[in-house]
Scaffold this motif. Sequence first.
Motif, PDB file in Angstrom:
ATOM      1  N   SER A 177       0.812  -1.208   0.000  1.00  0.00           N
ATOM      2  CA  SER A 177       0.000   0.000   0.000  1.00  0.00           C
ATOM      3  C   SER A 177       0.851   1.265   0.000  1.00  0.00           C
ATOM      4  O   SER A 177       1.934   1.309   0.587  1.00  0.00           O
ATOM      5  N   THR A 178       0.345   2.292  -0.651  1.00  0.00           N
ATOM      6  CA  THR A 178       0.908   3.637  -0.564  1.00  0.00           C
ATOM      7  C   THR A 178       0.349   4.323   0.686  1.00  0.00           C
ATOM      8  O   THR A 178      -0.598   3.819   1.310  1.00  0.00           O
ATOM      9  N   CYS A 221      -6.966  -4.671   7.496  1.00  0.00           N
ATOM     10  CA  CYS A 221      -6.190  -5.877   7.824  1.00  0.00           C
ATOM     11  C   CYS A 221      -5.159  -5.608   8.913  1.00  0.00           C
ATOM     12  O   CYS A 221      -4.222  -6.404   9.100  1.00  0.00           O
ATOM     13  N   GLY A 222      -5.305  -4.499   9.623  1.00  0.00           N
ATOM     14  CA  GLY A 222      -4.415  -4.208  10.738  1.00  0.00           C
ATOM     15  C   GLY A 222      -3.216  -3.360  10.408  1.00  0.00           C
ATOM     16  O   GLY A 222      -2.321  -3.188  11.245  1.00  0.00           O
ATOM     17  N   GLY A 223      -3.173  -2.805   9.208  1.00  0.00           N
ATOM     18  CA  GLY A 223      -2.046  -1.967   8.813  1.00  0.00           C
ATOM     19  C   GLY A 223      -2.108  -0.582   9.438  1.00  0.00           C
ATOM     20  O   GLY A 223      -3.171  -0.138   9.888  1.00  0.00           O
ATOM     21  N   PRO A 224      -0.986   0.139   9.474  1.00  0.00           N
ATOM     22  CA  PRO A 224      -0.947   1.471  10.085  1.00  0.00           C
ATOM     23  C   PRO A 224      -1.492   2.549   9.156  1.00  0.00           C
ATOM     24  O   PRO A 224      -1.511   2.378   7.929  1.00  0.00           O
ATOM     25  N   ILE A 225      -1.920   3.655   9.738  1.00  0.00           N
ATOM     26  CA  ILE A 225      -2.278   4.835   8.964  1.00  0.00           C
ATOM     27  C   ILE A 225      -0.999   5.621   8.701  1.00  0.00           C
ATOM     28  O   ILE A 225      -0.245   5.939   9.621  1.00  0.00           O
ATOM     29  N   ILE A 226      -0.734   5.937   7.436  1.00  0.00           N
ATOM     30  CA  ILE A 226       0.457   6.690   7.057  1.00  0.00           C
ATOM     31  C   ILE A 226       0.023   7.990   6.402  1.00  0.00           C
ATOM     32  O   ILE A 226      -0.739   7.989   5.436  1.00  0.00           O
ATOM     33  N   SER A 227       0.496   9.096   6.912  1.00  0.00           N
ATOM     34  CA  SER A 227       0.174  10.393   6.326  1.00  0.00           C
ATOM     35  C   SER A 227       0.674  10.455   4.886  1.00  0.00           C
ATOM     36  O   SER A 227       1.769   9.964   4.584  1.00  0.00           O
ATOM     37  N   ASN A 277       6.652   6.535   2.143  1.00  0.00           N
ATOM     38  CA  ASN A 277       6.735   5.140   2.573  1.00  0.00           C
ATOM     39  C   ASN A 277       5.768   4.275   1.808  1.00  0.00           C
ATOM     40  O   ASN A 277       4.823   4.753   1.185  1.00  0.00           O
ATOM     41  N   PHE A 278       6.004   2.963   1.873  1.00  0.00           N
ATOM     42  CA  PHE A 278       5.043   1.940   1.494  1.00  0.00           C
ATOM     43  C   PHE A 278       4.870   1.020   2.699  1.00  0.00           C
ATOM     44  O   PHE A 278       5.719   0.988   3.593  1.00  0.00           O
ATOM     45  N   VAL A 279       3.775   0.274   2.726  1.00  0.00           N
ATOM     46  CA  VAL A 279       3.561  -0.677   3.813  1.00  0.00           C
ATOM     47  C   VAL A 279       3.172  -2.028   3.226  1.00  0.00           C
ATOM     48  O   VAL A 279       2.376  -2.106   2.280  1.00  0.00           O
ATOM     49  N   LEU A 280       3.768  -3.089   3.757  1.00  0.00           N
ATOM     50  CA  LEU A 280       3.417  -4.462   3.383  1.00  0.00           C
ATOM     51  C   LEU A 280       2.563  -5.035   4.503  1.00  0.00           C
ATOM     52  O   LEU A 280       3.011  -5.155   5.649  1.00  0.00           O
ATOM     53  N   THR A 281       1.310  -5.381   4.166  1.00  0.00           N
ATOM     54  CA  THR A 281       0.366  -5.875   5.159  1.00  0.00           C
ATOM     55  C   THR A 281      -0.132  -7.258   4.751  1.00  0.00           C
ATOM     56  O   THR A 281      -0.807  -7.394   3.718  1.00  0.00           O
ATOM     57  N   PRO A 282       0.178  -8.309   5.514  1.00  0.00           N
ATOM     58  CA  PRO A 282      -0.334  -9.643   5.185  1.00  0.00           C
ATOM     59  C   PRO A 282      -1.827  -9.745   5.469  1.00  0.00           C
ATOM     60  O   PRO A 282      -2.344  -9.101   6.388  1.00  0.00           O
ATOM     61  N   ILE A 283      -2.514 -10.555   4.674  1.00  0.00           N
ATOM     62  CA  ILE A 283      -3.954 -10.767   4.840  1.00  0.00           C
ATOM     63  C   ILE A 283      -4.169 -12.111   5.534  1.00  0.00           C
ATOM     64  O   ILE A 283      -3.832 -13.155   4.986  1.00  0.00           O
ATOM     65  N   SER A 284      -4.710 -12.073   6.737  1.00  0.00           N
ATOM     66  CA  SER A 284      -4.978 -13.284   7.519  1.00  0.00           C
ATOM     67  C   SER A 284      -3.772 -14.224   7.564  1.00  0.00           C
ATOM     68  O   SER A 284      -3.860 -15.395   7.157  1.00  0.00           O
ATOM     69  N   PRO A 285      -2.638 -13.761   8.051  1.00  0.00           N
ATOM     70  CA  PRO A 285      -1.451 -14.628   8.102  1.00  0.00           C
ATOM     71  C   PRO A 285      -1.601 -15.718   9.161  1.00  0.00           C
ATOM     72  O   PRO A 285      -2.194 -15.488  10.218  1.00  0.00           O
ATOM     73  N   ILE A 317       6.582  -1.205   7.412  1.00  0.00           N
ATOM     74  CA  ILE A 317       6.717   0.048   6.672  1.00  0.00           C
ATOM     75  C   ILE A 317       8.130   0.125   6.109  1.00  0.00           C
ATOM     76  O   ILE A 317       9.111  -0.095   6.826  1.00  0.00           O
ATOM     77  N   ILE A 318       8.236   0.429   4.825  1.00  0.00           N
ATOM     78  CA  ILE A 318       9.547   0.574   4.185  1.00  0.00           C
ATOM     79  C   ILE A 318       9.598   1.908   3.443  1.00  0.00           C
ATOM     80  O   ILE A 318       8.567   2.549   3.195  1.00  0.00           O
ATOM     81  N   SER A 319      10.775   2.322   3.063  1.00  0.00           N
ATOM     82  CA  SER A 319      10.940   3.536   2.267  1.00  0.00           C
ATOM     83  C   SER A 319      10.391   3.314   0.865  1.00  0.00           C
ATOM     84  O   SER A 319      10.503   2.215   0.306  1.00  0.00           O
ATOM     85  N   ASP A 320       9.805   4.363   0.285  1.00  0.00           N
ATOM     86  CA  ASP A 320       9.280   4.202  -1.076  1.00  0.00           C
ATOM     87  C   ASP A 320      10.391   4.235  -2.127  1.00  0.00           C
ATOM     88  O   ASP A 320      10.123   4.144  -3.326  1.00  0.00           O
ATOM     89  N   HIS A 321      11.640   4.355  -1.686  1.00  0.00           N
ATOM     90  CA  HIS A 321      12.763   4.250  -2.620  1.00  0.00           C
ATOM     91  C   HIS A 321      13.205   2.796  -2.796  1.00  0.00           C
ATOM     92  O   HIS A 321      14.026   2.501  -3.674  1.00  0.00           O
TER      93      HIS A 321
END
Length: 294
Positions: free
Chosen positions: A184-185, A196-202, A207-215, A224-228
């Motif tokens: 996600s952006t 799915c429990g991911g954080p809110i990012i302004s 940044n980007f965020v990788l959120t697993p679905i029902s792991p 959360i990782i850098s968008d670079h």
Amino acid sequence: MKIAVYGQRFWKKNIPYLSRFLGYACNHSIEIYVEKSFFDILSSFEEFKNLDFPVFSHYKELTKDFSLMFTFGGDGTILSAIPFIRDSGIPIVGVNTGNLGFLATFNKDVFIQKIDKIFSRKINIIPRSLLCLKTSVTDHNKFFNFALNEIVILRKETVSMITIDAYIDNEFLTSYWADGLIISTPTGSTGYSLSCGGPIISPYNKNFVLTPISPHNLFSRPLIISDHQKIHLKIHSRVKYYSLSLDTRLTSLNKENELYIQKAPFYIYLLEEGKNTYYKTLREKLLWGIDQRN
């Protein structure tokens, strides 16, 4: 000045607002181009049966001399408009005639009140980053491979979980054993990822965020990782295909397809109703920080 108008559906109760908008544009010698399917919808109403505006049906028809695109609907309408906008740099004015309106920040009344400022561009213009997708096997030349909200990998035609091997900048991260994975952006962080429990990012963060679905792992949490950074995914499944979605667009890919995801080389520009609209929307529409006890 040239503007584009887009929508996916329309309700009779919104006729007065659209009529005032079209009247204003015509009185100020503004050229109006309406997306073909939306034009057909509007023409079905008695009030708009005599509409005589040029139409567009392909992104190549929206040249860079267009000043603005107005979308009438909700957030899904804006997402559906992105394949028309692409890298043209045309700012989007989202008029909320739908439900949530997290991206479409102009409600109908405020939109009419601020129409002079909108056309004069004396209002906030916020750049939003996108994700860019490439695949190892399938040729997606005919598929718009960018996403404003998120890219989602999901299991398909099976109740079994899939395994997704994730690499960040060619370094192995982990293997997600889950129903799927959301990349996600910041814009999309308040959508599927949040549920799915991911954080809110302004949206002002890079940044980007990788959120697993029902792991199927208590320690598999959003990251959360850098968008670079660049993401590489390998999918393993008991069946031949998995589902892939980019915002509102859904397709199926053979599991042999590895995915390469990174930041797109362009931005989408959204006009906001006023300062601090993002945090105001968090409070008012997501009830962020609201204490029901009080």
